[in-house]
Design a protein around this motif. Structure first.
Motif, PDB file in Angstrom:
ATOM      1  N   HIS A  16       0.884  -1.290  -0.024  1.00 24.08           N
ATOM      2  CA  HIS A  16       0.054  -0.104   0.041  1.00 24.08           C
ATOM      3  C   HIS A  16       0.905   1.091   0.030  1.00 24.08           C
ATOM      4  N   GLY A  17       0.707   1.917  -0.998  1.00 24.07           N
ATOM      5  CA  GLY A  17       1.451   3.357  -1.009  1.00 24.07           C
ATOM      6  C   GLY A  17       2.794   3.034  -1.377  1.00 24.07           C
ATOM      7  N   GLU A  18       3.907   3.641  -1.119  1.00 23.13           N
ATOM      8  CA  GLU A  18       5.159   3.911  -1.655  1.00 23.13           C
ATOM      9  C   GLU A  18       6.257   2.890  -1.044  1.00 23.13           C
ATOM     10  N   ILE A  19       5.701   2.332  -0.010  1.00 21.18           N
ATOM     11  CA  ILE A  19       6.898   1.435   0.797  1.00 21.18           C
ATOM     12  C   ILE A  19       6.547  -0.131   0.683  1.00 21.18           C
ATOM     13  N   VAL A  20       7.468  -0.690   0.346  1.00 26.49           N
ATOM     14  CA  VAL A  20       7.248  -2.230   0.422  1.00 26.49           C
ATOM     15  C   VAL A  20       7.718  -2.629   1.928  1.00 26.49           C
ATOM     16  N   HIS A  21       7.196  -3.260   2.563  1.00 25.26           N
ATOM     17  CA  HIS A  21       7.469  -4.012   3.924  1.00 25.26           C
ATOM     18  C   HIS A  21       8.597  -4.755   3.632  1.00 25.26           C
ATOM     19  N   PRO A  22       9.537  -4.494   4.933  1.00 23.12           N
ATOM     20  CA  PRO A  22      10.729  -5.316   4.965  1.00 23.12           C
ATOM     21  C   PRO A  22      10.930  -6.623   4.815  1.00 23.12           C
ATOM     22  N   HIS A  23       9.679  -7.300   5.407  1.00 22.69           N
ATOM     23  CA  HIS A  23       9.484  -8.674   5.345  1.00 22.69           C
ATOM     24  C   HIS A  23       9.025  -8.996   4.066  1.00 22.69           C
ATOM     25  N   VAL A  24       8.390  -8.200   3.383  1.00 27.58           N
ATOM     26  CA  VAL A  24       7.963  -8.656   1.848  1.00 27.58           C
ATOM     27  C   VAL A  24       9.266  -8.773   0.861  1.00 27.58           C
ATOM     28  N   ILE A  25      10.269  -7.669   1.313  1.00 28.36           N
ATOM     29  CA  ILE A  25      11.262  -7.557   0.454  1.00 28.36           C
ATOM     30  C   ILE A  25      12.235  -8.998   0.829  1.00 28.36           C
ATOM     31  N   ALA A  26      12.369  -9.216   1.911  1.00 31.39           N
ATOM     32  CA  ALA A  26      13.140 -10.361   2.353  1.00 31.39           C
ATOM     33  C   ALA A  26      12.484 -11.743   1.901  1.00 31.39           C
ATOM     34  N   ALA A  27      11.253 -11.693   1.751  1.00 29.27           N
ATOM     35  CA  ALA A  27      10.827 -12.844   1.163  1.00 29.27           C
ATOM     36  C   ALA A  27      10.920 -12.890  -0.431  1.00 29.27           C
ATOM     37  N   CYS A  28      10.699 -11.937  -0.944  1.00 24.73           N
ATOM     38  CA  CYS A  28      11.241 -11.771  -2.497  1.00 24.73           C
ATOM     39  C   CYS A  28      12.645 -12.276  -2.615  1.00 24.73           C
ATOM     40  N   ASP A  29      13.483 -11.565  -1.772  1.00 23.68           N
ATOM     41  CA  ASP A  29      14.927 -12.110  -1.946  1.00 23.68           C
ATOM     42  C   ASP A  29      15.100 -13.887  -1.764  1.00 23.68           C
TER      43      ASP A  29
END
Length: 276
Positions: A16-29
């Motif tokens: 939502h909005g301009e920030i991707v949650h850090p947990h989501v970033i880590a999951a995508c990694d």
């Protein structure tokens, strides 16, 4: 090893909005480290999607402008695009000029609007998008890829019905959010752009997973083996989803990645509904 591709919408699905949650970033990694590739399919232009793309490492060509363009995310190279004919643009603008909705006319990574379209100007300016807010008549000369009408959801529904009835044979009209209505060239969609890309791959991917939350993701679902929706998606999307993940507020994307990495997606290929 055959390719596995996750194609995702941004707003309401990834973040939502301009920030991707850090947990989501880590999951995508983690997903990428296990051989998956990530692709973004969004209504945003590349300039307003690039930070999300970089956050999750979505290095495949990005479907942007709600399917009117397919672009290399880092170079900005255009692989495919479709524009609205000039006479159609003028018809759309004439029809929508007096409607109590804001207007956003998207050209090449920039936008045109009126002085009164304050929310449009504010958001795009914050995103460092070049905005020409001097439009005083329903006439533009630039190439136009997409026109958005934004405002009260009740007005959006009324205008969707009206413009569809008048111009339904020359444009495609779709809601990309309760308060957003997109007008794009006929035949243009996220799904059509994804299909164009997939058809040109030397070998078809083993699996294509598509995640989305609103009506403009329906065509994207048509091109996927497995369809994913957050629990708060619109009914039309939920009805067609194979996998229901938690909402963005609950970092639903993390649950999706865990499921994909478990390998359980290969059991039935979406033949039964899974709630994460």
């Amino acid at each position: 090893m055959k390719r596995k591709i996750l194609v995702t919408d941004i707003d309401g699905t990834l973040s939502h909005g301009e920030i991707v949650h850090p947990h989501v970033i880590a999951a995508c990694d983690r997903l990428r480290n296990h051989g998956w590739e990530i692709m973004v399919a969004t209504g945003r232009i590349l300039a307003t999607a690039i930070d999300h793309i970089k956050s999750i490492g979505a290095w495949l060509p990005a479907v942007v402008y709600d399917g009117a363009r397919l672009m290399e995310p880092l170079s900005g190279k255009v692989l495919w695009e479709a524009t609205l004919p000039t006479d159609v643009v003028e018809e759309v603008l004439h029809i929508g000029w007096q409607v109590p909705l804001e207007m956003q006319i998207f050209t090449d990574e920039s936008a045109i609007c009126r002085k009164t379209d304050e929310e449009t100007r504010r958001f795009l300016t914050r995103a460092n998008v070049l905005v020409d807010d001097t439009l005083q008549t329903p006439h533009v000369t630039e190439r136009v890829f997409r026109i958005i009408f934004y405002g009260d959801p009740r007005e959006i529904l009324r205008f969707e019905e009206h413009i569809g009835a008048v111009l339904g044979d020359v444009v495609d009209v779709m809601r990309s959010g309760d308060d957003f209505l997109d007008v794009v060239p006929i035949g243009v969609s996220k799904g059509a752009a994804l299909s164009w890309y997939l058809e040109r791959l030397p070998i078809a991917p083993e699996v294509v997973v598509a995640a989305g939350d609103h009506c403009n993701d329906l065509a994207l679902f048509d091109e996927a083996h497995i369809r994913v929706a957050p629990e708060d998606a619109v009914p039309q999307i939920l009805e067609r989803a194979h996998i229901i993940m938690p909402s963005v507020k609950k970092q639903g994307f993390v649950h999706l990645v865990d499921y994909l990495l478990s390998g359980r997606w290969s059991d039935g290929r979406g033949s039964k509904r899974v709630v994460l």
